[in-house]
Design a protein around this motif. Structure first.
Motif, PDB file in Angstrom:
ATOM      1  N   TRP A 185      -0.762   8.094   9.927  1.00 18.54           N
ATOM      2  CA  TRP A 185      -0.589   7.869   8.523  1.00 18.54           C
ATOM      3  C   TRP A 185      -2.080   7.677   7.961  1.00 18.54           C
ATOM      4  CZ3 TRP A 185       3.897   7.585   5.622  1.00 18.54           C
ATOM      5  CH2 TRP A 185       5.005   7.370   6.381  1.00 18.54           C
ATOM      6  N   GLY A 186      -2.242   8.026   6.966  1.00 19.00           N
ATOM      7  CA  GLY A 186      -3.802   8.057   5.962  1.00 19.00           C
ATOM      8  C   GLY A 186      -3.440   8.089   4.621  1.00 19.00           C
ATOM      9  N   ARG A 187      -4.826   8.138   4.080  1.00 20.94           N
ATOM     10  CA  ARG A 187      -4.826   8.179   2.470  1.00 20.94           C
ATOM     11  C   ARG A 187      -4.107   6.961   1.855  1.00 20.94           C
ATOM     12  NH1 ARG A 187      -3.734  13.372  -0.314  1.00 20.94           N
ATOM     13  NH2 ARG A 187      -4.737  12.289  -1.741  1.00 20.94           N
ATOM     14  N   HIS A 188      -4.373   5.630   2.459  1.00 16.88           N
ATOM     15  CA  HIS A 188      -3.950   4.537   2.202  1.00 16.88           C
ATOM     16  C   HIS A 188      -4.544   4.182   0.568  1.00 16.88           C
ATOM     17  CE1 HIS A 188      -3.188   4.154   6.494  1.00 16.88           C
ATOM     18  NE2 HIS A 188      -2.146   3.473   6.205  1.00 16.88           N
ATOM     19  N   ARG A 189      -3.694   3.835  -0.238  1.00 18.41           N
ATOM     20  CA  ARG A 189      -3.948   3.466  -1.619  1.00 18.41           C
ATOM     21  C   ARG A 189      -3.386   2.286  -1.826  1.00 18.41           C
ATOM     22  NH1 ARG A 189      -5.804   7.820  -4.793  1.00 18.41           N
ATOM     23  NH2 ARG A 189      -5.550   9.671  -4.088  1.00 18.41           N
ATOM     24  N   PHE A 190      -4.078   1.136  -2.444  1.00 16.27           N
ATOM     25  CA  PHE A 190      -3.603  -0.164  -2.773  1.00 16.27           C
ATOM     26  C   PHE A 190      -2.838   0.076  -4.063  1.00 16.27           C
ATOM     27  CE2 PHE A 190      -3.995  -3.763  -5.624  1.00 16.27           C
ATOM     28  CZ  PHE A 190      -3.590  -4.798  -4.484  1.00 16.27           C
ATOM     29  N   VAL A 191      -1.537  -0.629  -3.769  1.00 20.48           N
ATOM     30  CA  VAL A 191      -0.416  -0.628  -5.022  1.00 20.48           C
ATOM     31  C   VAL A 191      -0.645  -1.830  -5.800  1.00 20.48           C
ATOM     32  CG1 VAL A 191       1.812  -0.330  -5.759  1.00 20.48           C
ATOM     33  CG2 VAL A 191       0.787   1.072  -3.728  1.00 20.48           C
ATOM     34  N   MET A 192      -0.361  -3.098  -5.183  1.00 23.70           N
ATOM     35  CA  MET A 192      -0.364  -4.141  -5.685  1.00 23.70           C
ATOM     36  C   MET A 192      -0.452  -5.539  -4.812  1.00 23.70           C
ATOM     37  SD  MET A 192       3.457  -4.479  -7.377  1.00 23.70           S
ATOM     38  CE  MET A 192       4.946  -4.687  -6.524  1.00 23.70           C
ATOM     39  N   GLY A 193      -1.078  -6.515  -5.246  1.00 13.15           N
ATOM     40  CA  GLY A 193      -0.749  -7.844  -4.203  1.00 13.15           C
ATOM     41  C   GLY A 193      -0.202  -8.939  -4.999  1.00 13.15           C
ATOM     42  N   TRP A 205       0.835   4.857  -6.492  1.00 12.40           N
ATOM     43  CA  TRP A 205       0.186   3.799  -6.402  1.00 12.40           C
ATOM     44  C   TRP A 205      -0.478   3.192  -7.576  1.00 12.40           C
ATOM     45  CZ3 TRP A 205      -0.872   8.937  -4.998  1.00 12.40           C
ATOM     46  CH2 TRP A 205      -1.978   9.615  -6.075  1.00 12.40           C
ATOM     47  N   LYS A 206      -0.026   3.778  -8.868  1.00 11.09           N
ATOM     48  CA  LYS A 206      -0.262   3.236  -9.933  1.00 11.09           C
ATOM     49  C   LYS A 206       0.915   2.522 -10.663  1.00 11.09           C
ATOM     50  CE  LYS A 206      -3.925   6.602 -11.302  1.00 11.09           C
ATOM     51  NZ  LYS A 206      -4.292   7.305 -12.459  1.00 11.09           N
ATOM     52  N   VAL A 207       0.620   1.253 -10.871  1.00  8.17           N
ATOM     53  CA  VAL A 207       1.820   0.162 -11.454  1.00  8.17           C
ATOM     54  C   VAL A 207       1.914   0.412 -12.925  1.00  8.17           C
ATOM     55  CG1 VAL A 207       2.522  -2.054 -11.496  1.00  8.17           C
ATOM     56  CG2 VAL A 207       1.495  -1.341  -9.400  1.00  8.17           C
ATOM     57  N   LEU A 208       2.953   0.726 -13.350  1.00  8.20           N
ATOM     58  CA  LEU A 208       3.023   0.748 -14.823  1.00  8.20           C
ATOM     59  C   LEU A 208       3.439  -0.548 -15.452  1.00  8.20           C
ATOM     60  CD1 LEU A 208       4.738   3.831 -14.879  1.00  8.20           C
ATOM     61  CD2 LEU A 208       2.262   3.486 -15.313  1.00  8.20           C
ATOM     62  N   TYR A 209       4.554  -0.999 -14.894  1.00 12.71           N
ATOM     63  CA  TYR A 209       4.878  -2.496 -15.249  1.00 12.71           C
ATOM     64  C   TYR A 209       5.497  -3.210 -13.807  1.00 12.71           C
ATOM     65  CZ  TYR A 209       5.895  -0.191 -19.509  1.00 12.71           C
ATOM     66  OH  TYR A 209       5.709   0.687 -20.617  1.00 12.71           O
ATOM     67  N   ARG A 210       5.380  -4.686 -13.904  1.00 10.13           N
ATOM     68  CA  ARG A 210       5.789  -5.236 -13.034  1.00 10.13           C
ATOM     69  C   ARG A 210       6.328  -6.631 -13.478  1.00 10.13           C
ATOM     70  NH1 ARG A 210       1.108  -7.299  -8.569  1.00 10.13           N
ATOM     71  NH2 ARG A 210       2.605  -8.948  -7.337  1.00 10.13           N
ATOM     72  N   TYR A 264       0.745  -1.052  -0.085  1.00 12.56           N
ATOM     73  CA  TYR A 264       0.035  -0.079   0.004  1.00 12.56           C
ATOM     74  C   TYR A 264       0.983   1.290   0.087  1.00 12.56           C
ATOM     75  CZ  TYR A 264      -4.413  -2.644   1.084  1.00 12.56           C
ATOM     76  OH  TYR A 264      -5.285  -3.428   0.821  1.00 12.56           O
ATOM     77  N   TYR A 265       0.397   2.359  -0.439  1.00 12.07           N
ATOM     78  CA  TYR A 265       0.788   3.807  -0.426  1.00 12.07           C
ATOM     79  C   TYR A 265       0.123   4.524   0.470  1.00 12.07           C
ATOM     80  CZ  TYR A 265       1.720   8.497  -1.862  1.00 12.07           C
ATOM     81  OH  TYR A 265       2.233   9.749  -2.047  1.00 12.07           O
TER      82      TYR A 265
END
Length: 146
Positions: free
Chosen positions: A15-23, A75-80, A5-6
């Protein structure tokens, strides 16, 4: 459990404004994933080096992968990476307090040589180091992405 998470903080306490990044995804990162070193700012985005865990009949297997995150919205994944970039193959990575572990701890980028130095734990017993050209690692991440 097992996601990245971000989050933001005004004071490093609250801490706050949690955003999912990847799982977790399949294969070497099917059990869980987690952060590694501090992301590195590049022209292509934030390079995130992370760990993934595969759960097998003989226990956990920790490997290392990379992701490129959007520079303005990380929090936005471009490549993985679909394949891992580092996995436990050497005896000091496979035998120790926790076998079959490579765990990324710190990464340094030398801008003069463009070399990335990755410090990682092996089998929870030793500290090891690996080197890569930053552009090669970014190209690998982009060409071998989900």
């Amino acid at each position: 459990f097992g996601d990245i998470y971000y989050a933001t903080s005004p004071d490093l306490v609250h801490w706050g404004r949690h955003r999912f990044v990847m799982g977790p995804r399949g294969g070497w990162q099917s059990g869980k994933i987690g952060a590694g070193p501090v992301p590195i700012e590049t022209n292509e985005g934030w390079l995130l080096i992370y760990h993934g865990v595969k759960i097998s009949c003989s226990g956990y297997l920790y490997s290392v992968g990379c992701a490129l995150l959007d520079i303005d919205q990380p929090w936005k994944v471009l490549y993985r990476t679909r394949p891992y970039v580092l996995a436990p193959t050497e005896a000091y990575e496979r035998v120790g307090d926790t076998p079959n572990v490579v765990f990324p701890c710190a990464a340094l980028h030398d801008e003069k040589t463009n070399r990335l130095t990755l410090y990682y734990g092996g089998a929870d017993t030793v500290l090891a180091v690996a080197y890569a050209d930053l552009d090669d690692l970014i190209d690998f991440t982009k060409k071998n992405s989900f």
